[in-house]
Design a protein around this motif. Structure first.
Motif: not given
Length: 421
Positions: A221-229, A237-243, A279-285
């Motif tokens: 979650l921290s990495m996704r927020i960093e991507e958004i920032s 932003v939308k994609e990362e927010a959904n993730i 599996v897909k969700q883990q790879i993307e994460e």
């Protein structure tokens, strides 16, 4: 309590001695007195018989002749009509035991004995009874002390055990005392100690599992927020927010599962789910983390598999394996799905040095780690896998190949194996 037990036992013994001792003294005193009286009566009858027989035969009756027929410590007075009285022995003074017998011709014999002999006999009897009573009192005291020690010592031990339980030391003592009531109390305390130990273990395990299982989704979650920032692209932003929202949902699922397992570890929530999605969700994460480390994470094998389990738990198991490869492995990490019998298998492997030979199967034990880590990640992953009827195994040590086995249902679709990046 020890003093009360001794005093109560001694009081009972004294009451018994007072009741039976006094009665025995009275009975013995009367028995001795009656025996002495009967002896004197017998002596008087014997002497009157001797006097009568001598009179019938017109034989001479003298004091010397009579002295041979009477005990030396007794006095006898023989009165025969028409003759002078005859005395045998010395007449006693003071209290005496007396018996008189009369013959058919008017002769009369009186025998006397001092009652001091009876007094001495009664005194000896009283001394014997007193000695026996004293011995009984001493024995009672010793027995009371022994019984008091036998009861108070276990009670002291039980009190110490209860105090240890209250201070947070739940070790059972498994000590018994040979007294059914005390042993029952010891059984209850030991059972309570075992329950407290299990509760403390469960609480510590919950804390350790929670810290470990929450770390991964929080990191993601921290990495996704960093991507958004750091991006200005609205689509990104939308994609990362959904993730990120997906990570929040997973975090919520982790918390709920931890609380459920804390209440009842046997409670499961297995359902039929699409293995591809997990599996897909883990790879993307995990792809951003691997990209940052200059490594890749790929997928291959069968697709369209459906398995029985808890999606959140399966995701946590895969996350633990992927994180383990990121921290301890090397090169590309591959997730491969396959089928064996009625089970779906997800293999996680990398190109690193693998599991040290000295660890082997112990890799799934808590606190066992090949590096400077907590050593509970794989143990938690194994517990999560087994909670829904699956299993987690180390198929190969070098390079490391971990496999998650899940019950499989009918295939929804068939697709050729292809790597996914």
């Amino acid at each position: 309590m020890r003093r009360r037990l001794i005093n109560s036992t001694l009081a009972v013994v004294l009451v018994v001695i007072a009741v039976f001792g006094v009665s025995l003294v009275i009975v013995e005193t009367r028995t001795i007195s009656n025996s002495a009286q009967e002896s004197v009566d017998s002596e008087a009858l014997r002497l009157i018989g001797v006097v009568e027989s001598r009179l019938l035969e017109d034989e001479r009756i003298t004091s010397v002749l009579l002295s041979q027929q009477i005990a030396s410590k007794r006095y006898a007075l023989v009165k025969i009509p028409g003759r002078a009285p005859l005395e045998v022995g010395k007449r006693p003074t003071g209290s005496v035991i007396r018996s008189t017998a009369e013959g058919e011709r008017g002769e009369r014999v009186t025998v006397e004995e001092s009652s001091s002999a009876v007094t001495r006999e009664v005194g000896r009897t009283l001394m014997i009874i007193g000695a026996v009573a004293l011995l009984a009192i001493v024995s009672a005291v010793l027995l009371a002390v022994r019984q008091a020690n036998k009861l108070t010592s276990p009670l002291t031990d039980l009190a110490e055990t209860a105090e240890r339980l209250g201070s947070g030391d739940p070790r059972p003592r498994h000590k018994r005392y040979g007294v059914p009531e005390l042993d029952r109390v010891a059984d209850v305390l030991d059972a309570s100690a075992e329950r407290i130990a299990r509760m403390l273990t469960a609480e510590r395990r919950l804390a350790a599992d929670a810290s470990h299982q929450l770390r991964t989704p929080l990191t993601a979650l921290s990495m996704r927020i960093e991507e958004i920032s750091v991006t200005d692209d609205p689509d990104t932003v939308k994609e990362e927010a959904n993730i990120a929202l997906t990570q929040v949902e997973r975090l919520t699922d982790v918390v709920e599962r931890l609380l459920t397992n804390a209440r009842d570890p046997r409670t499961g929530s297995a359902v039929v789910f699409d293995l591809d999605e997990v599996v897909k969700q883990q790879i993307e994460e995990w792809r951003p983390a691997y990209r940052s480390a200059g490594r890749a994470i790929v997928r291959s094998g069968k697709q369209g598999l459906r398995a029985v389990g808890t999606p959140g738990a399966v995701a946590q198991v895969l996350a633990a394996l992927i994180e383990n490869s990121l921290m301890h492995g090397g090169g590309t990490v591959a997730l491969r799905t396959r089928v064996t019998g009625n089970q779906a298998v997800i293999e996680v492997t990398d190109e690193g040095p693998g599991v040290p030979p000295d660890l082997g199967a112990r890799i799934f034990e808590r606190t066992i780690s090949g590096r400077n880590s907590t050593g509970i990640g794989l143990a938690v992953a194994r517990d999560l896998a087994e909670a829904d009827g699956g299993r987690l195994e180390l198929l190969q040590q070098q390079p490391a190949v971990f496999a998650l086995f899940l019950s499989r249902v009918a295939l929804k679709r068939q697709e050729p194996e292809r790597p996914v990046r």
